[in-house]
Design an enzyme around this catalytic site. Structure first.
Site, short mmCIF file in Angstrom:
data_model
loop_
_atom_site.label_atom_id
_atom_site.label_comp_id
_atom_site.label_asym_id
_atom_site.label_seq_id
_atom_site.Cartn_x
_atom_site.Cartn_y
_atom_site.Cartn_z
N ASP A 39 0.83 -1.21 0.00
CA ASP A 39 0.00 0.00 0.00
C ASP A 39 0.86 1.26 0.00
OD1 ASP A 39 -2.19 1.69 0.21
OD2 ASP A 39 -3.16 0.50 1.75
N HIS A 232 -8.54 -2.31 7.94
CA HIS A 232 -7.51 -1.62 7.15
C HIS A 232 -7.85 -0.13 7.19
CE1 HIS A 232 -4.74 -1.31 3.58
NE2 HIS A 232 -5.48 -0.23 3.37
N HIS A 234 -6.87 4.04 7.20
CA HIS A 234 -5.95 5.11 6.77
C HIS A 234 -6.04 6.26 7.76
CE1 HIS A 234 -4.59 4.00 2.55
NE2 HIS A 234 -5.24 2.95 2.98
N CYS A 265 -1.38 11.46 1.50
CA CYS A 265 -2.46 11.89 0.62
C CYS A 265 -2.12 13.29 0.17
CB CYS A 265 -3.78 11.86 1.38
SG CYS A 265 -5.13 12.65 0.48
N ASN A 274 -1.53 4.86 5.44
CA ASN A 274 -2.11 3.90 6.37
C ASN A 274 -1.82 4.34 7.80
OD1 ASN A 274 -1.19 1.91 3.89
ND2 ASN A 274 -3.13 1.38 4.86
ZN ZN Z 1 -5.03 1.15 1.88
#
Ligand code: ZN
Length: 336
Positions: A39, A232, A234, A265, A274
């Site tokens: 990722d 999962h 972020h 981001c 993450n």
């Molecule tokens: Zn991800």
């Protein structure tokens, strides 16, 4: 014979020789699944050279991580960062006790991952129609059909391999906004019915909040029981740890995280991608919930990450502040 690349359709029909699977003792209370090499690395513009990837994965393993998502079997034309994924899998499966996981977006990727020797496949299936069409040019229903074929391939050629589905955009979508919870649960049930071992929920776009996480994972666990899988999360809006804690309170015991919160981001400067592995491990250990991870060694592994991606921002509050005076690790669960 030319070496296989992720884009090749190998036409796999024969059963592959059994691969050595990792042993499991002693069990920590939670499993931290490190996803940085997949990722994280696929979200940064520069490509980490293969030798650096291998050194970084070895350092993460040395810190006690026992499940690592080492890459993604996608065509190199789409993600040049992942062009060496088969080589990375082949190296990582030599590490003792490590479950080597690979993301596969389709049947072709699954074939390549099985041939390379991956222990576990993870298949992202978006709950948002808009995200699914934009990402893989298939509807969620078409993806469920694809997952069914991948499970059949696994059953026929490598029965010991685990297959996990992750419902992406489960908590919101940057293209369509709200994703109805009923749709997320309906998709999770369809994936379980398609034969995967586990179904997790992913906050792909960093839109989740703890109340929503607790509600949705509670429903998932009520519907799927032991087939309910990982959280999962972020950290796009700073709620990554809070969301993991909410998932833990709902009974989740596997958490994806990425060293240094790699990825980030572009629209949220300073935010990690993450949830940061170092901070997540610190949170659980400080709470008395064992992870099996050594924080000093984990922080040392950041040097390998830095060396492989010079200049890339690496996040984490615990590495900045250090371990507090009197910090003690949680005791691992006694093995049977
Ligand atoms: Zn991800």
């Amino acid at each position: 014979m030319r070496a296989l690349t992720p884009g090749d359709n190998v036409g796999l029909t024969e059963r592959l020789p059994p691969r050595p699977m990792p042993d499991t003792p002693p069990l920590p209370a939670v499993l931290i699944s490190e996803v940085g090499p997949r990722d994280g690395l696929q979200s940064v513009a520069i490509t980490m050279p293969t030798q650096h990837k291998l050194a970084w994965i070895r350092a993460l393993h040395a810190a006690g991580l026992r499940e690592i998502e080492v890459g993604s079997f996608v065509p190199a034309t789409l993600l040049p960062q992942m062009a060496d994924v088969a080589e990375v899998v082949r190296d990582a499966i030599s590490l003792p006790g490590l479950t080597v996981m690979a993301l596969v977006p389709n049947l072709r990727g699954a074939e390549s991952a099985l041939v390379a020797g991956a222990h576990k496949l993870t298949l992202p299936v978006s709950a948002s129609l808009a995200h699914s069409l934009a990402n893989v040019r298939r509807t969620p229903q078409e993806m469920v059909a694809q997952v069914r074929q991948i499970v059949a391939l696994r059953d026929a050629t490598a029965p010991g391999v685990q297959v996990e589905a992750g419902v992406s955009t489960a908590f919101g979508c940057t293209l369509q906004g709200l994703v109805p919870e009923d749709e997320v649960i309906r998709l999770a049930l369809a994936l379980a019915e398609a034969g995967v071992d586990e179904v997790g929920l992913s906050d792909t776009t960093g839109m989740a909040n703890p109340a929503q996480v607790k509600r949705l994972f509670t429903r998932l666990r009520a519907e799927l029981g032991d087939q309910a899988g990982a959280a999962h999360m972020h950290n796009t809006r700073g709620l990554g740890l809070a969301n993991c804690l909410a998932a833990w309170e709902a009974g989740v015991r596997t958490f994806d995280a990425s060293q240094g919160g790699l990825g980030g981001c572009p629209y949220a400067p300073g935010a990690s991608g993450n949830v940061v592995t170092e901070d997540l491990v610190f949170m659980f250990e400080a709470m008395g919930v064992s992870t099996g991870v050594d924080l000093t060694r984990l922080m040392a592994a950041r040097e390998q990450l830095r060396a492989g991606l010079p200049g890339e921002p690496i996040h984490g509050m615990t590495p900045e502040a250090g371990l507090p005076l009197g910090f003690q690790y949680a005791k691992p669960r006694a093995t049977a």
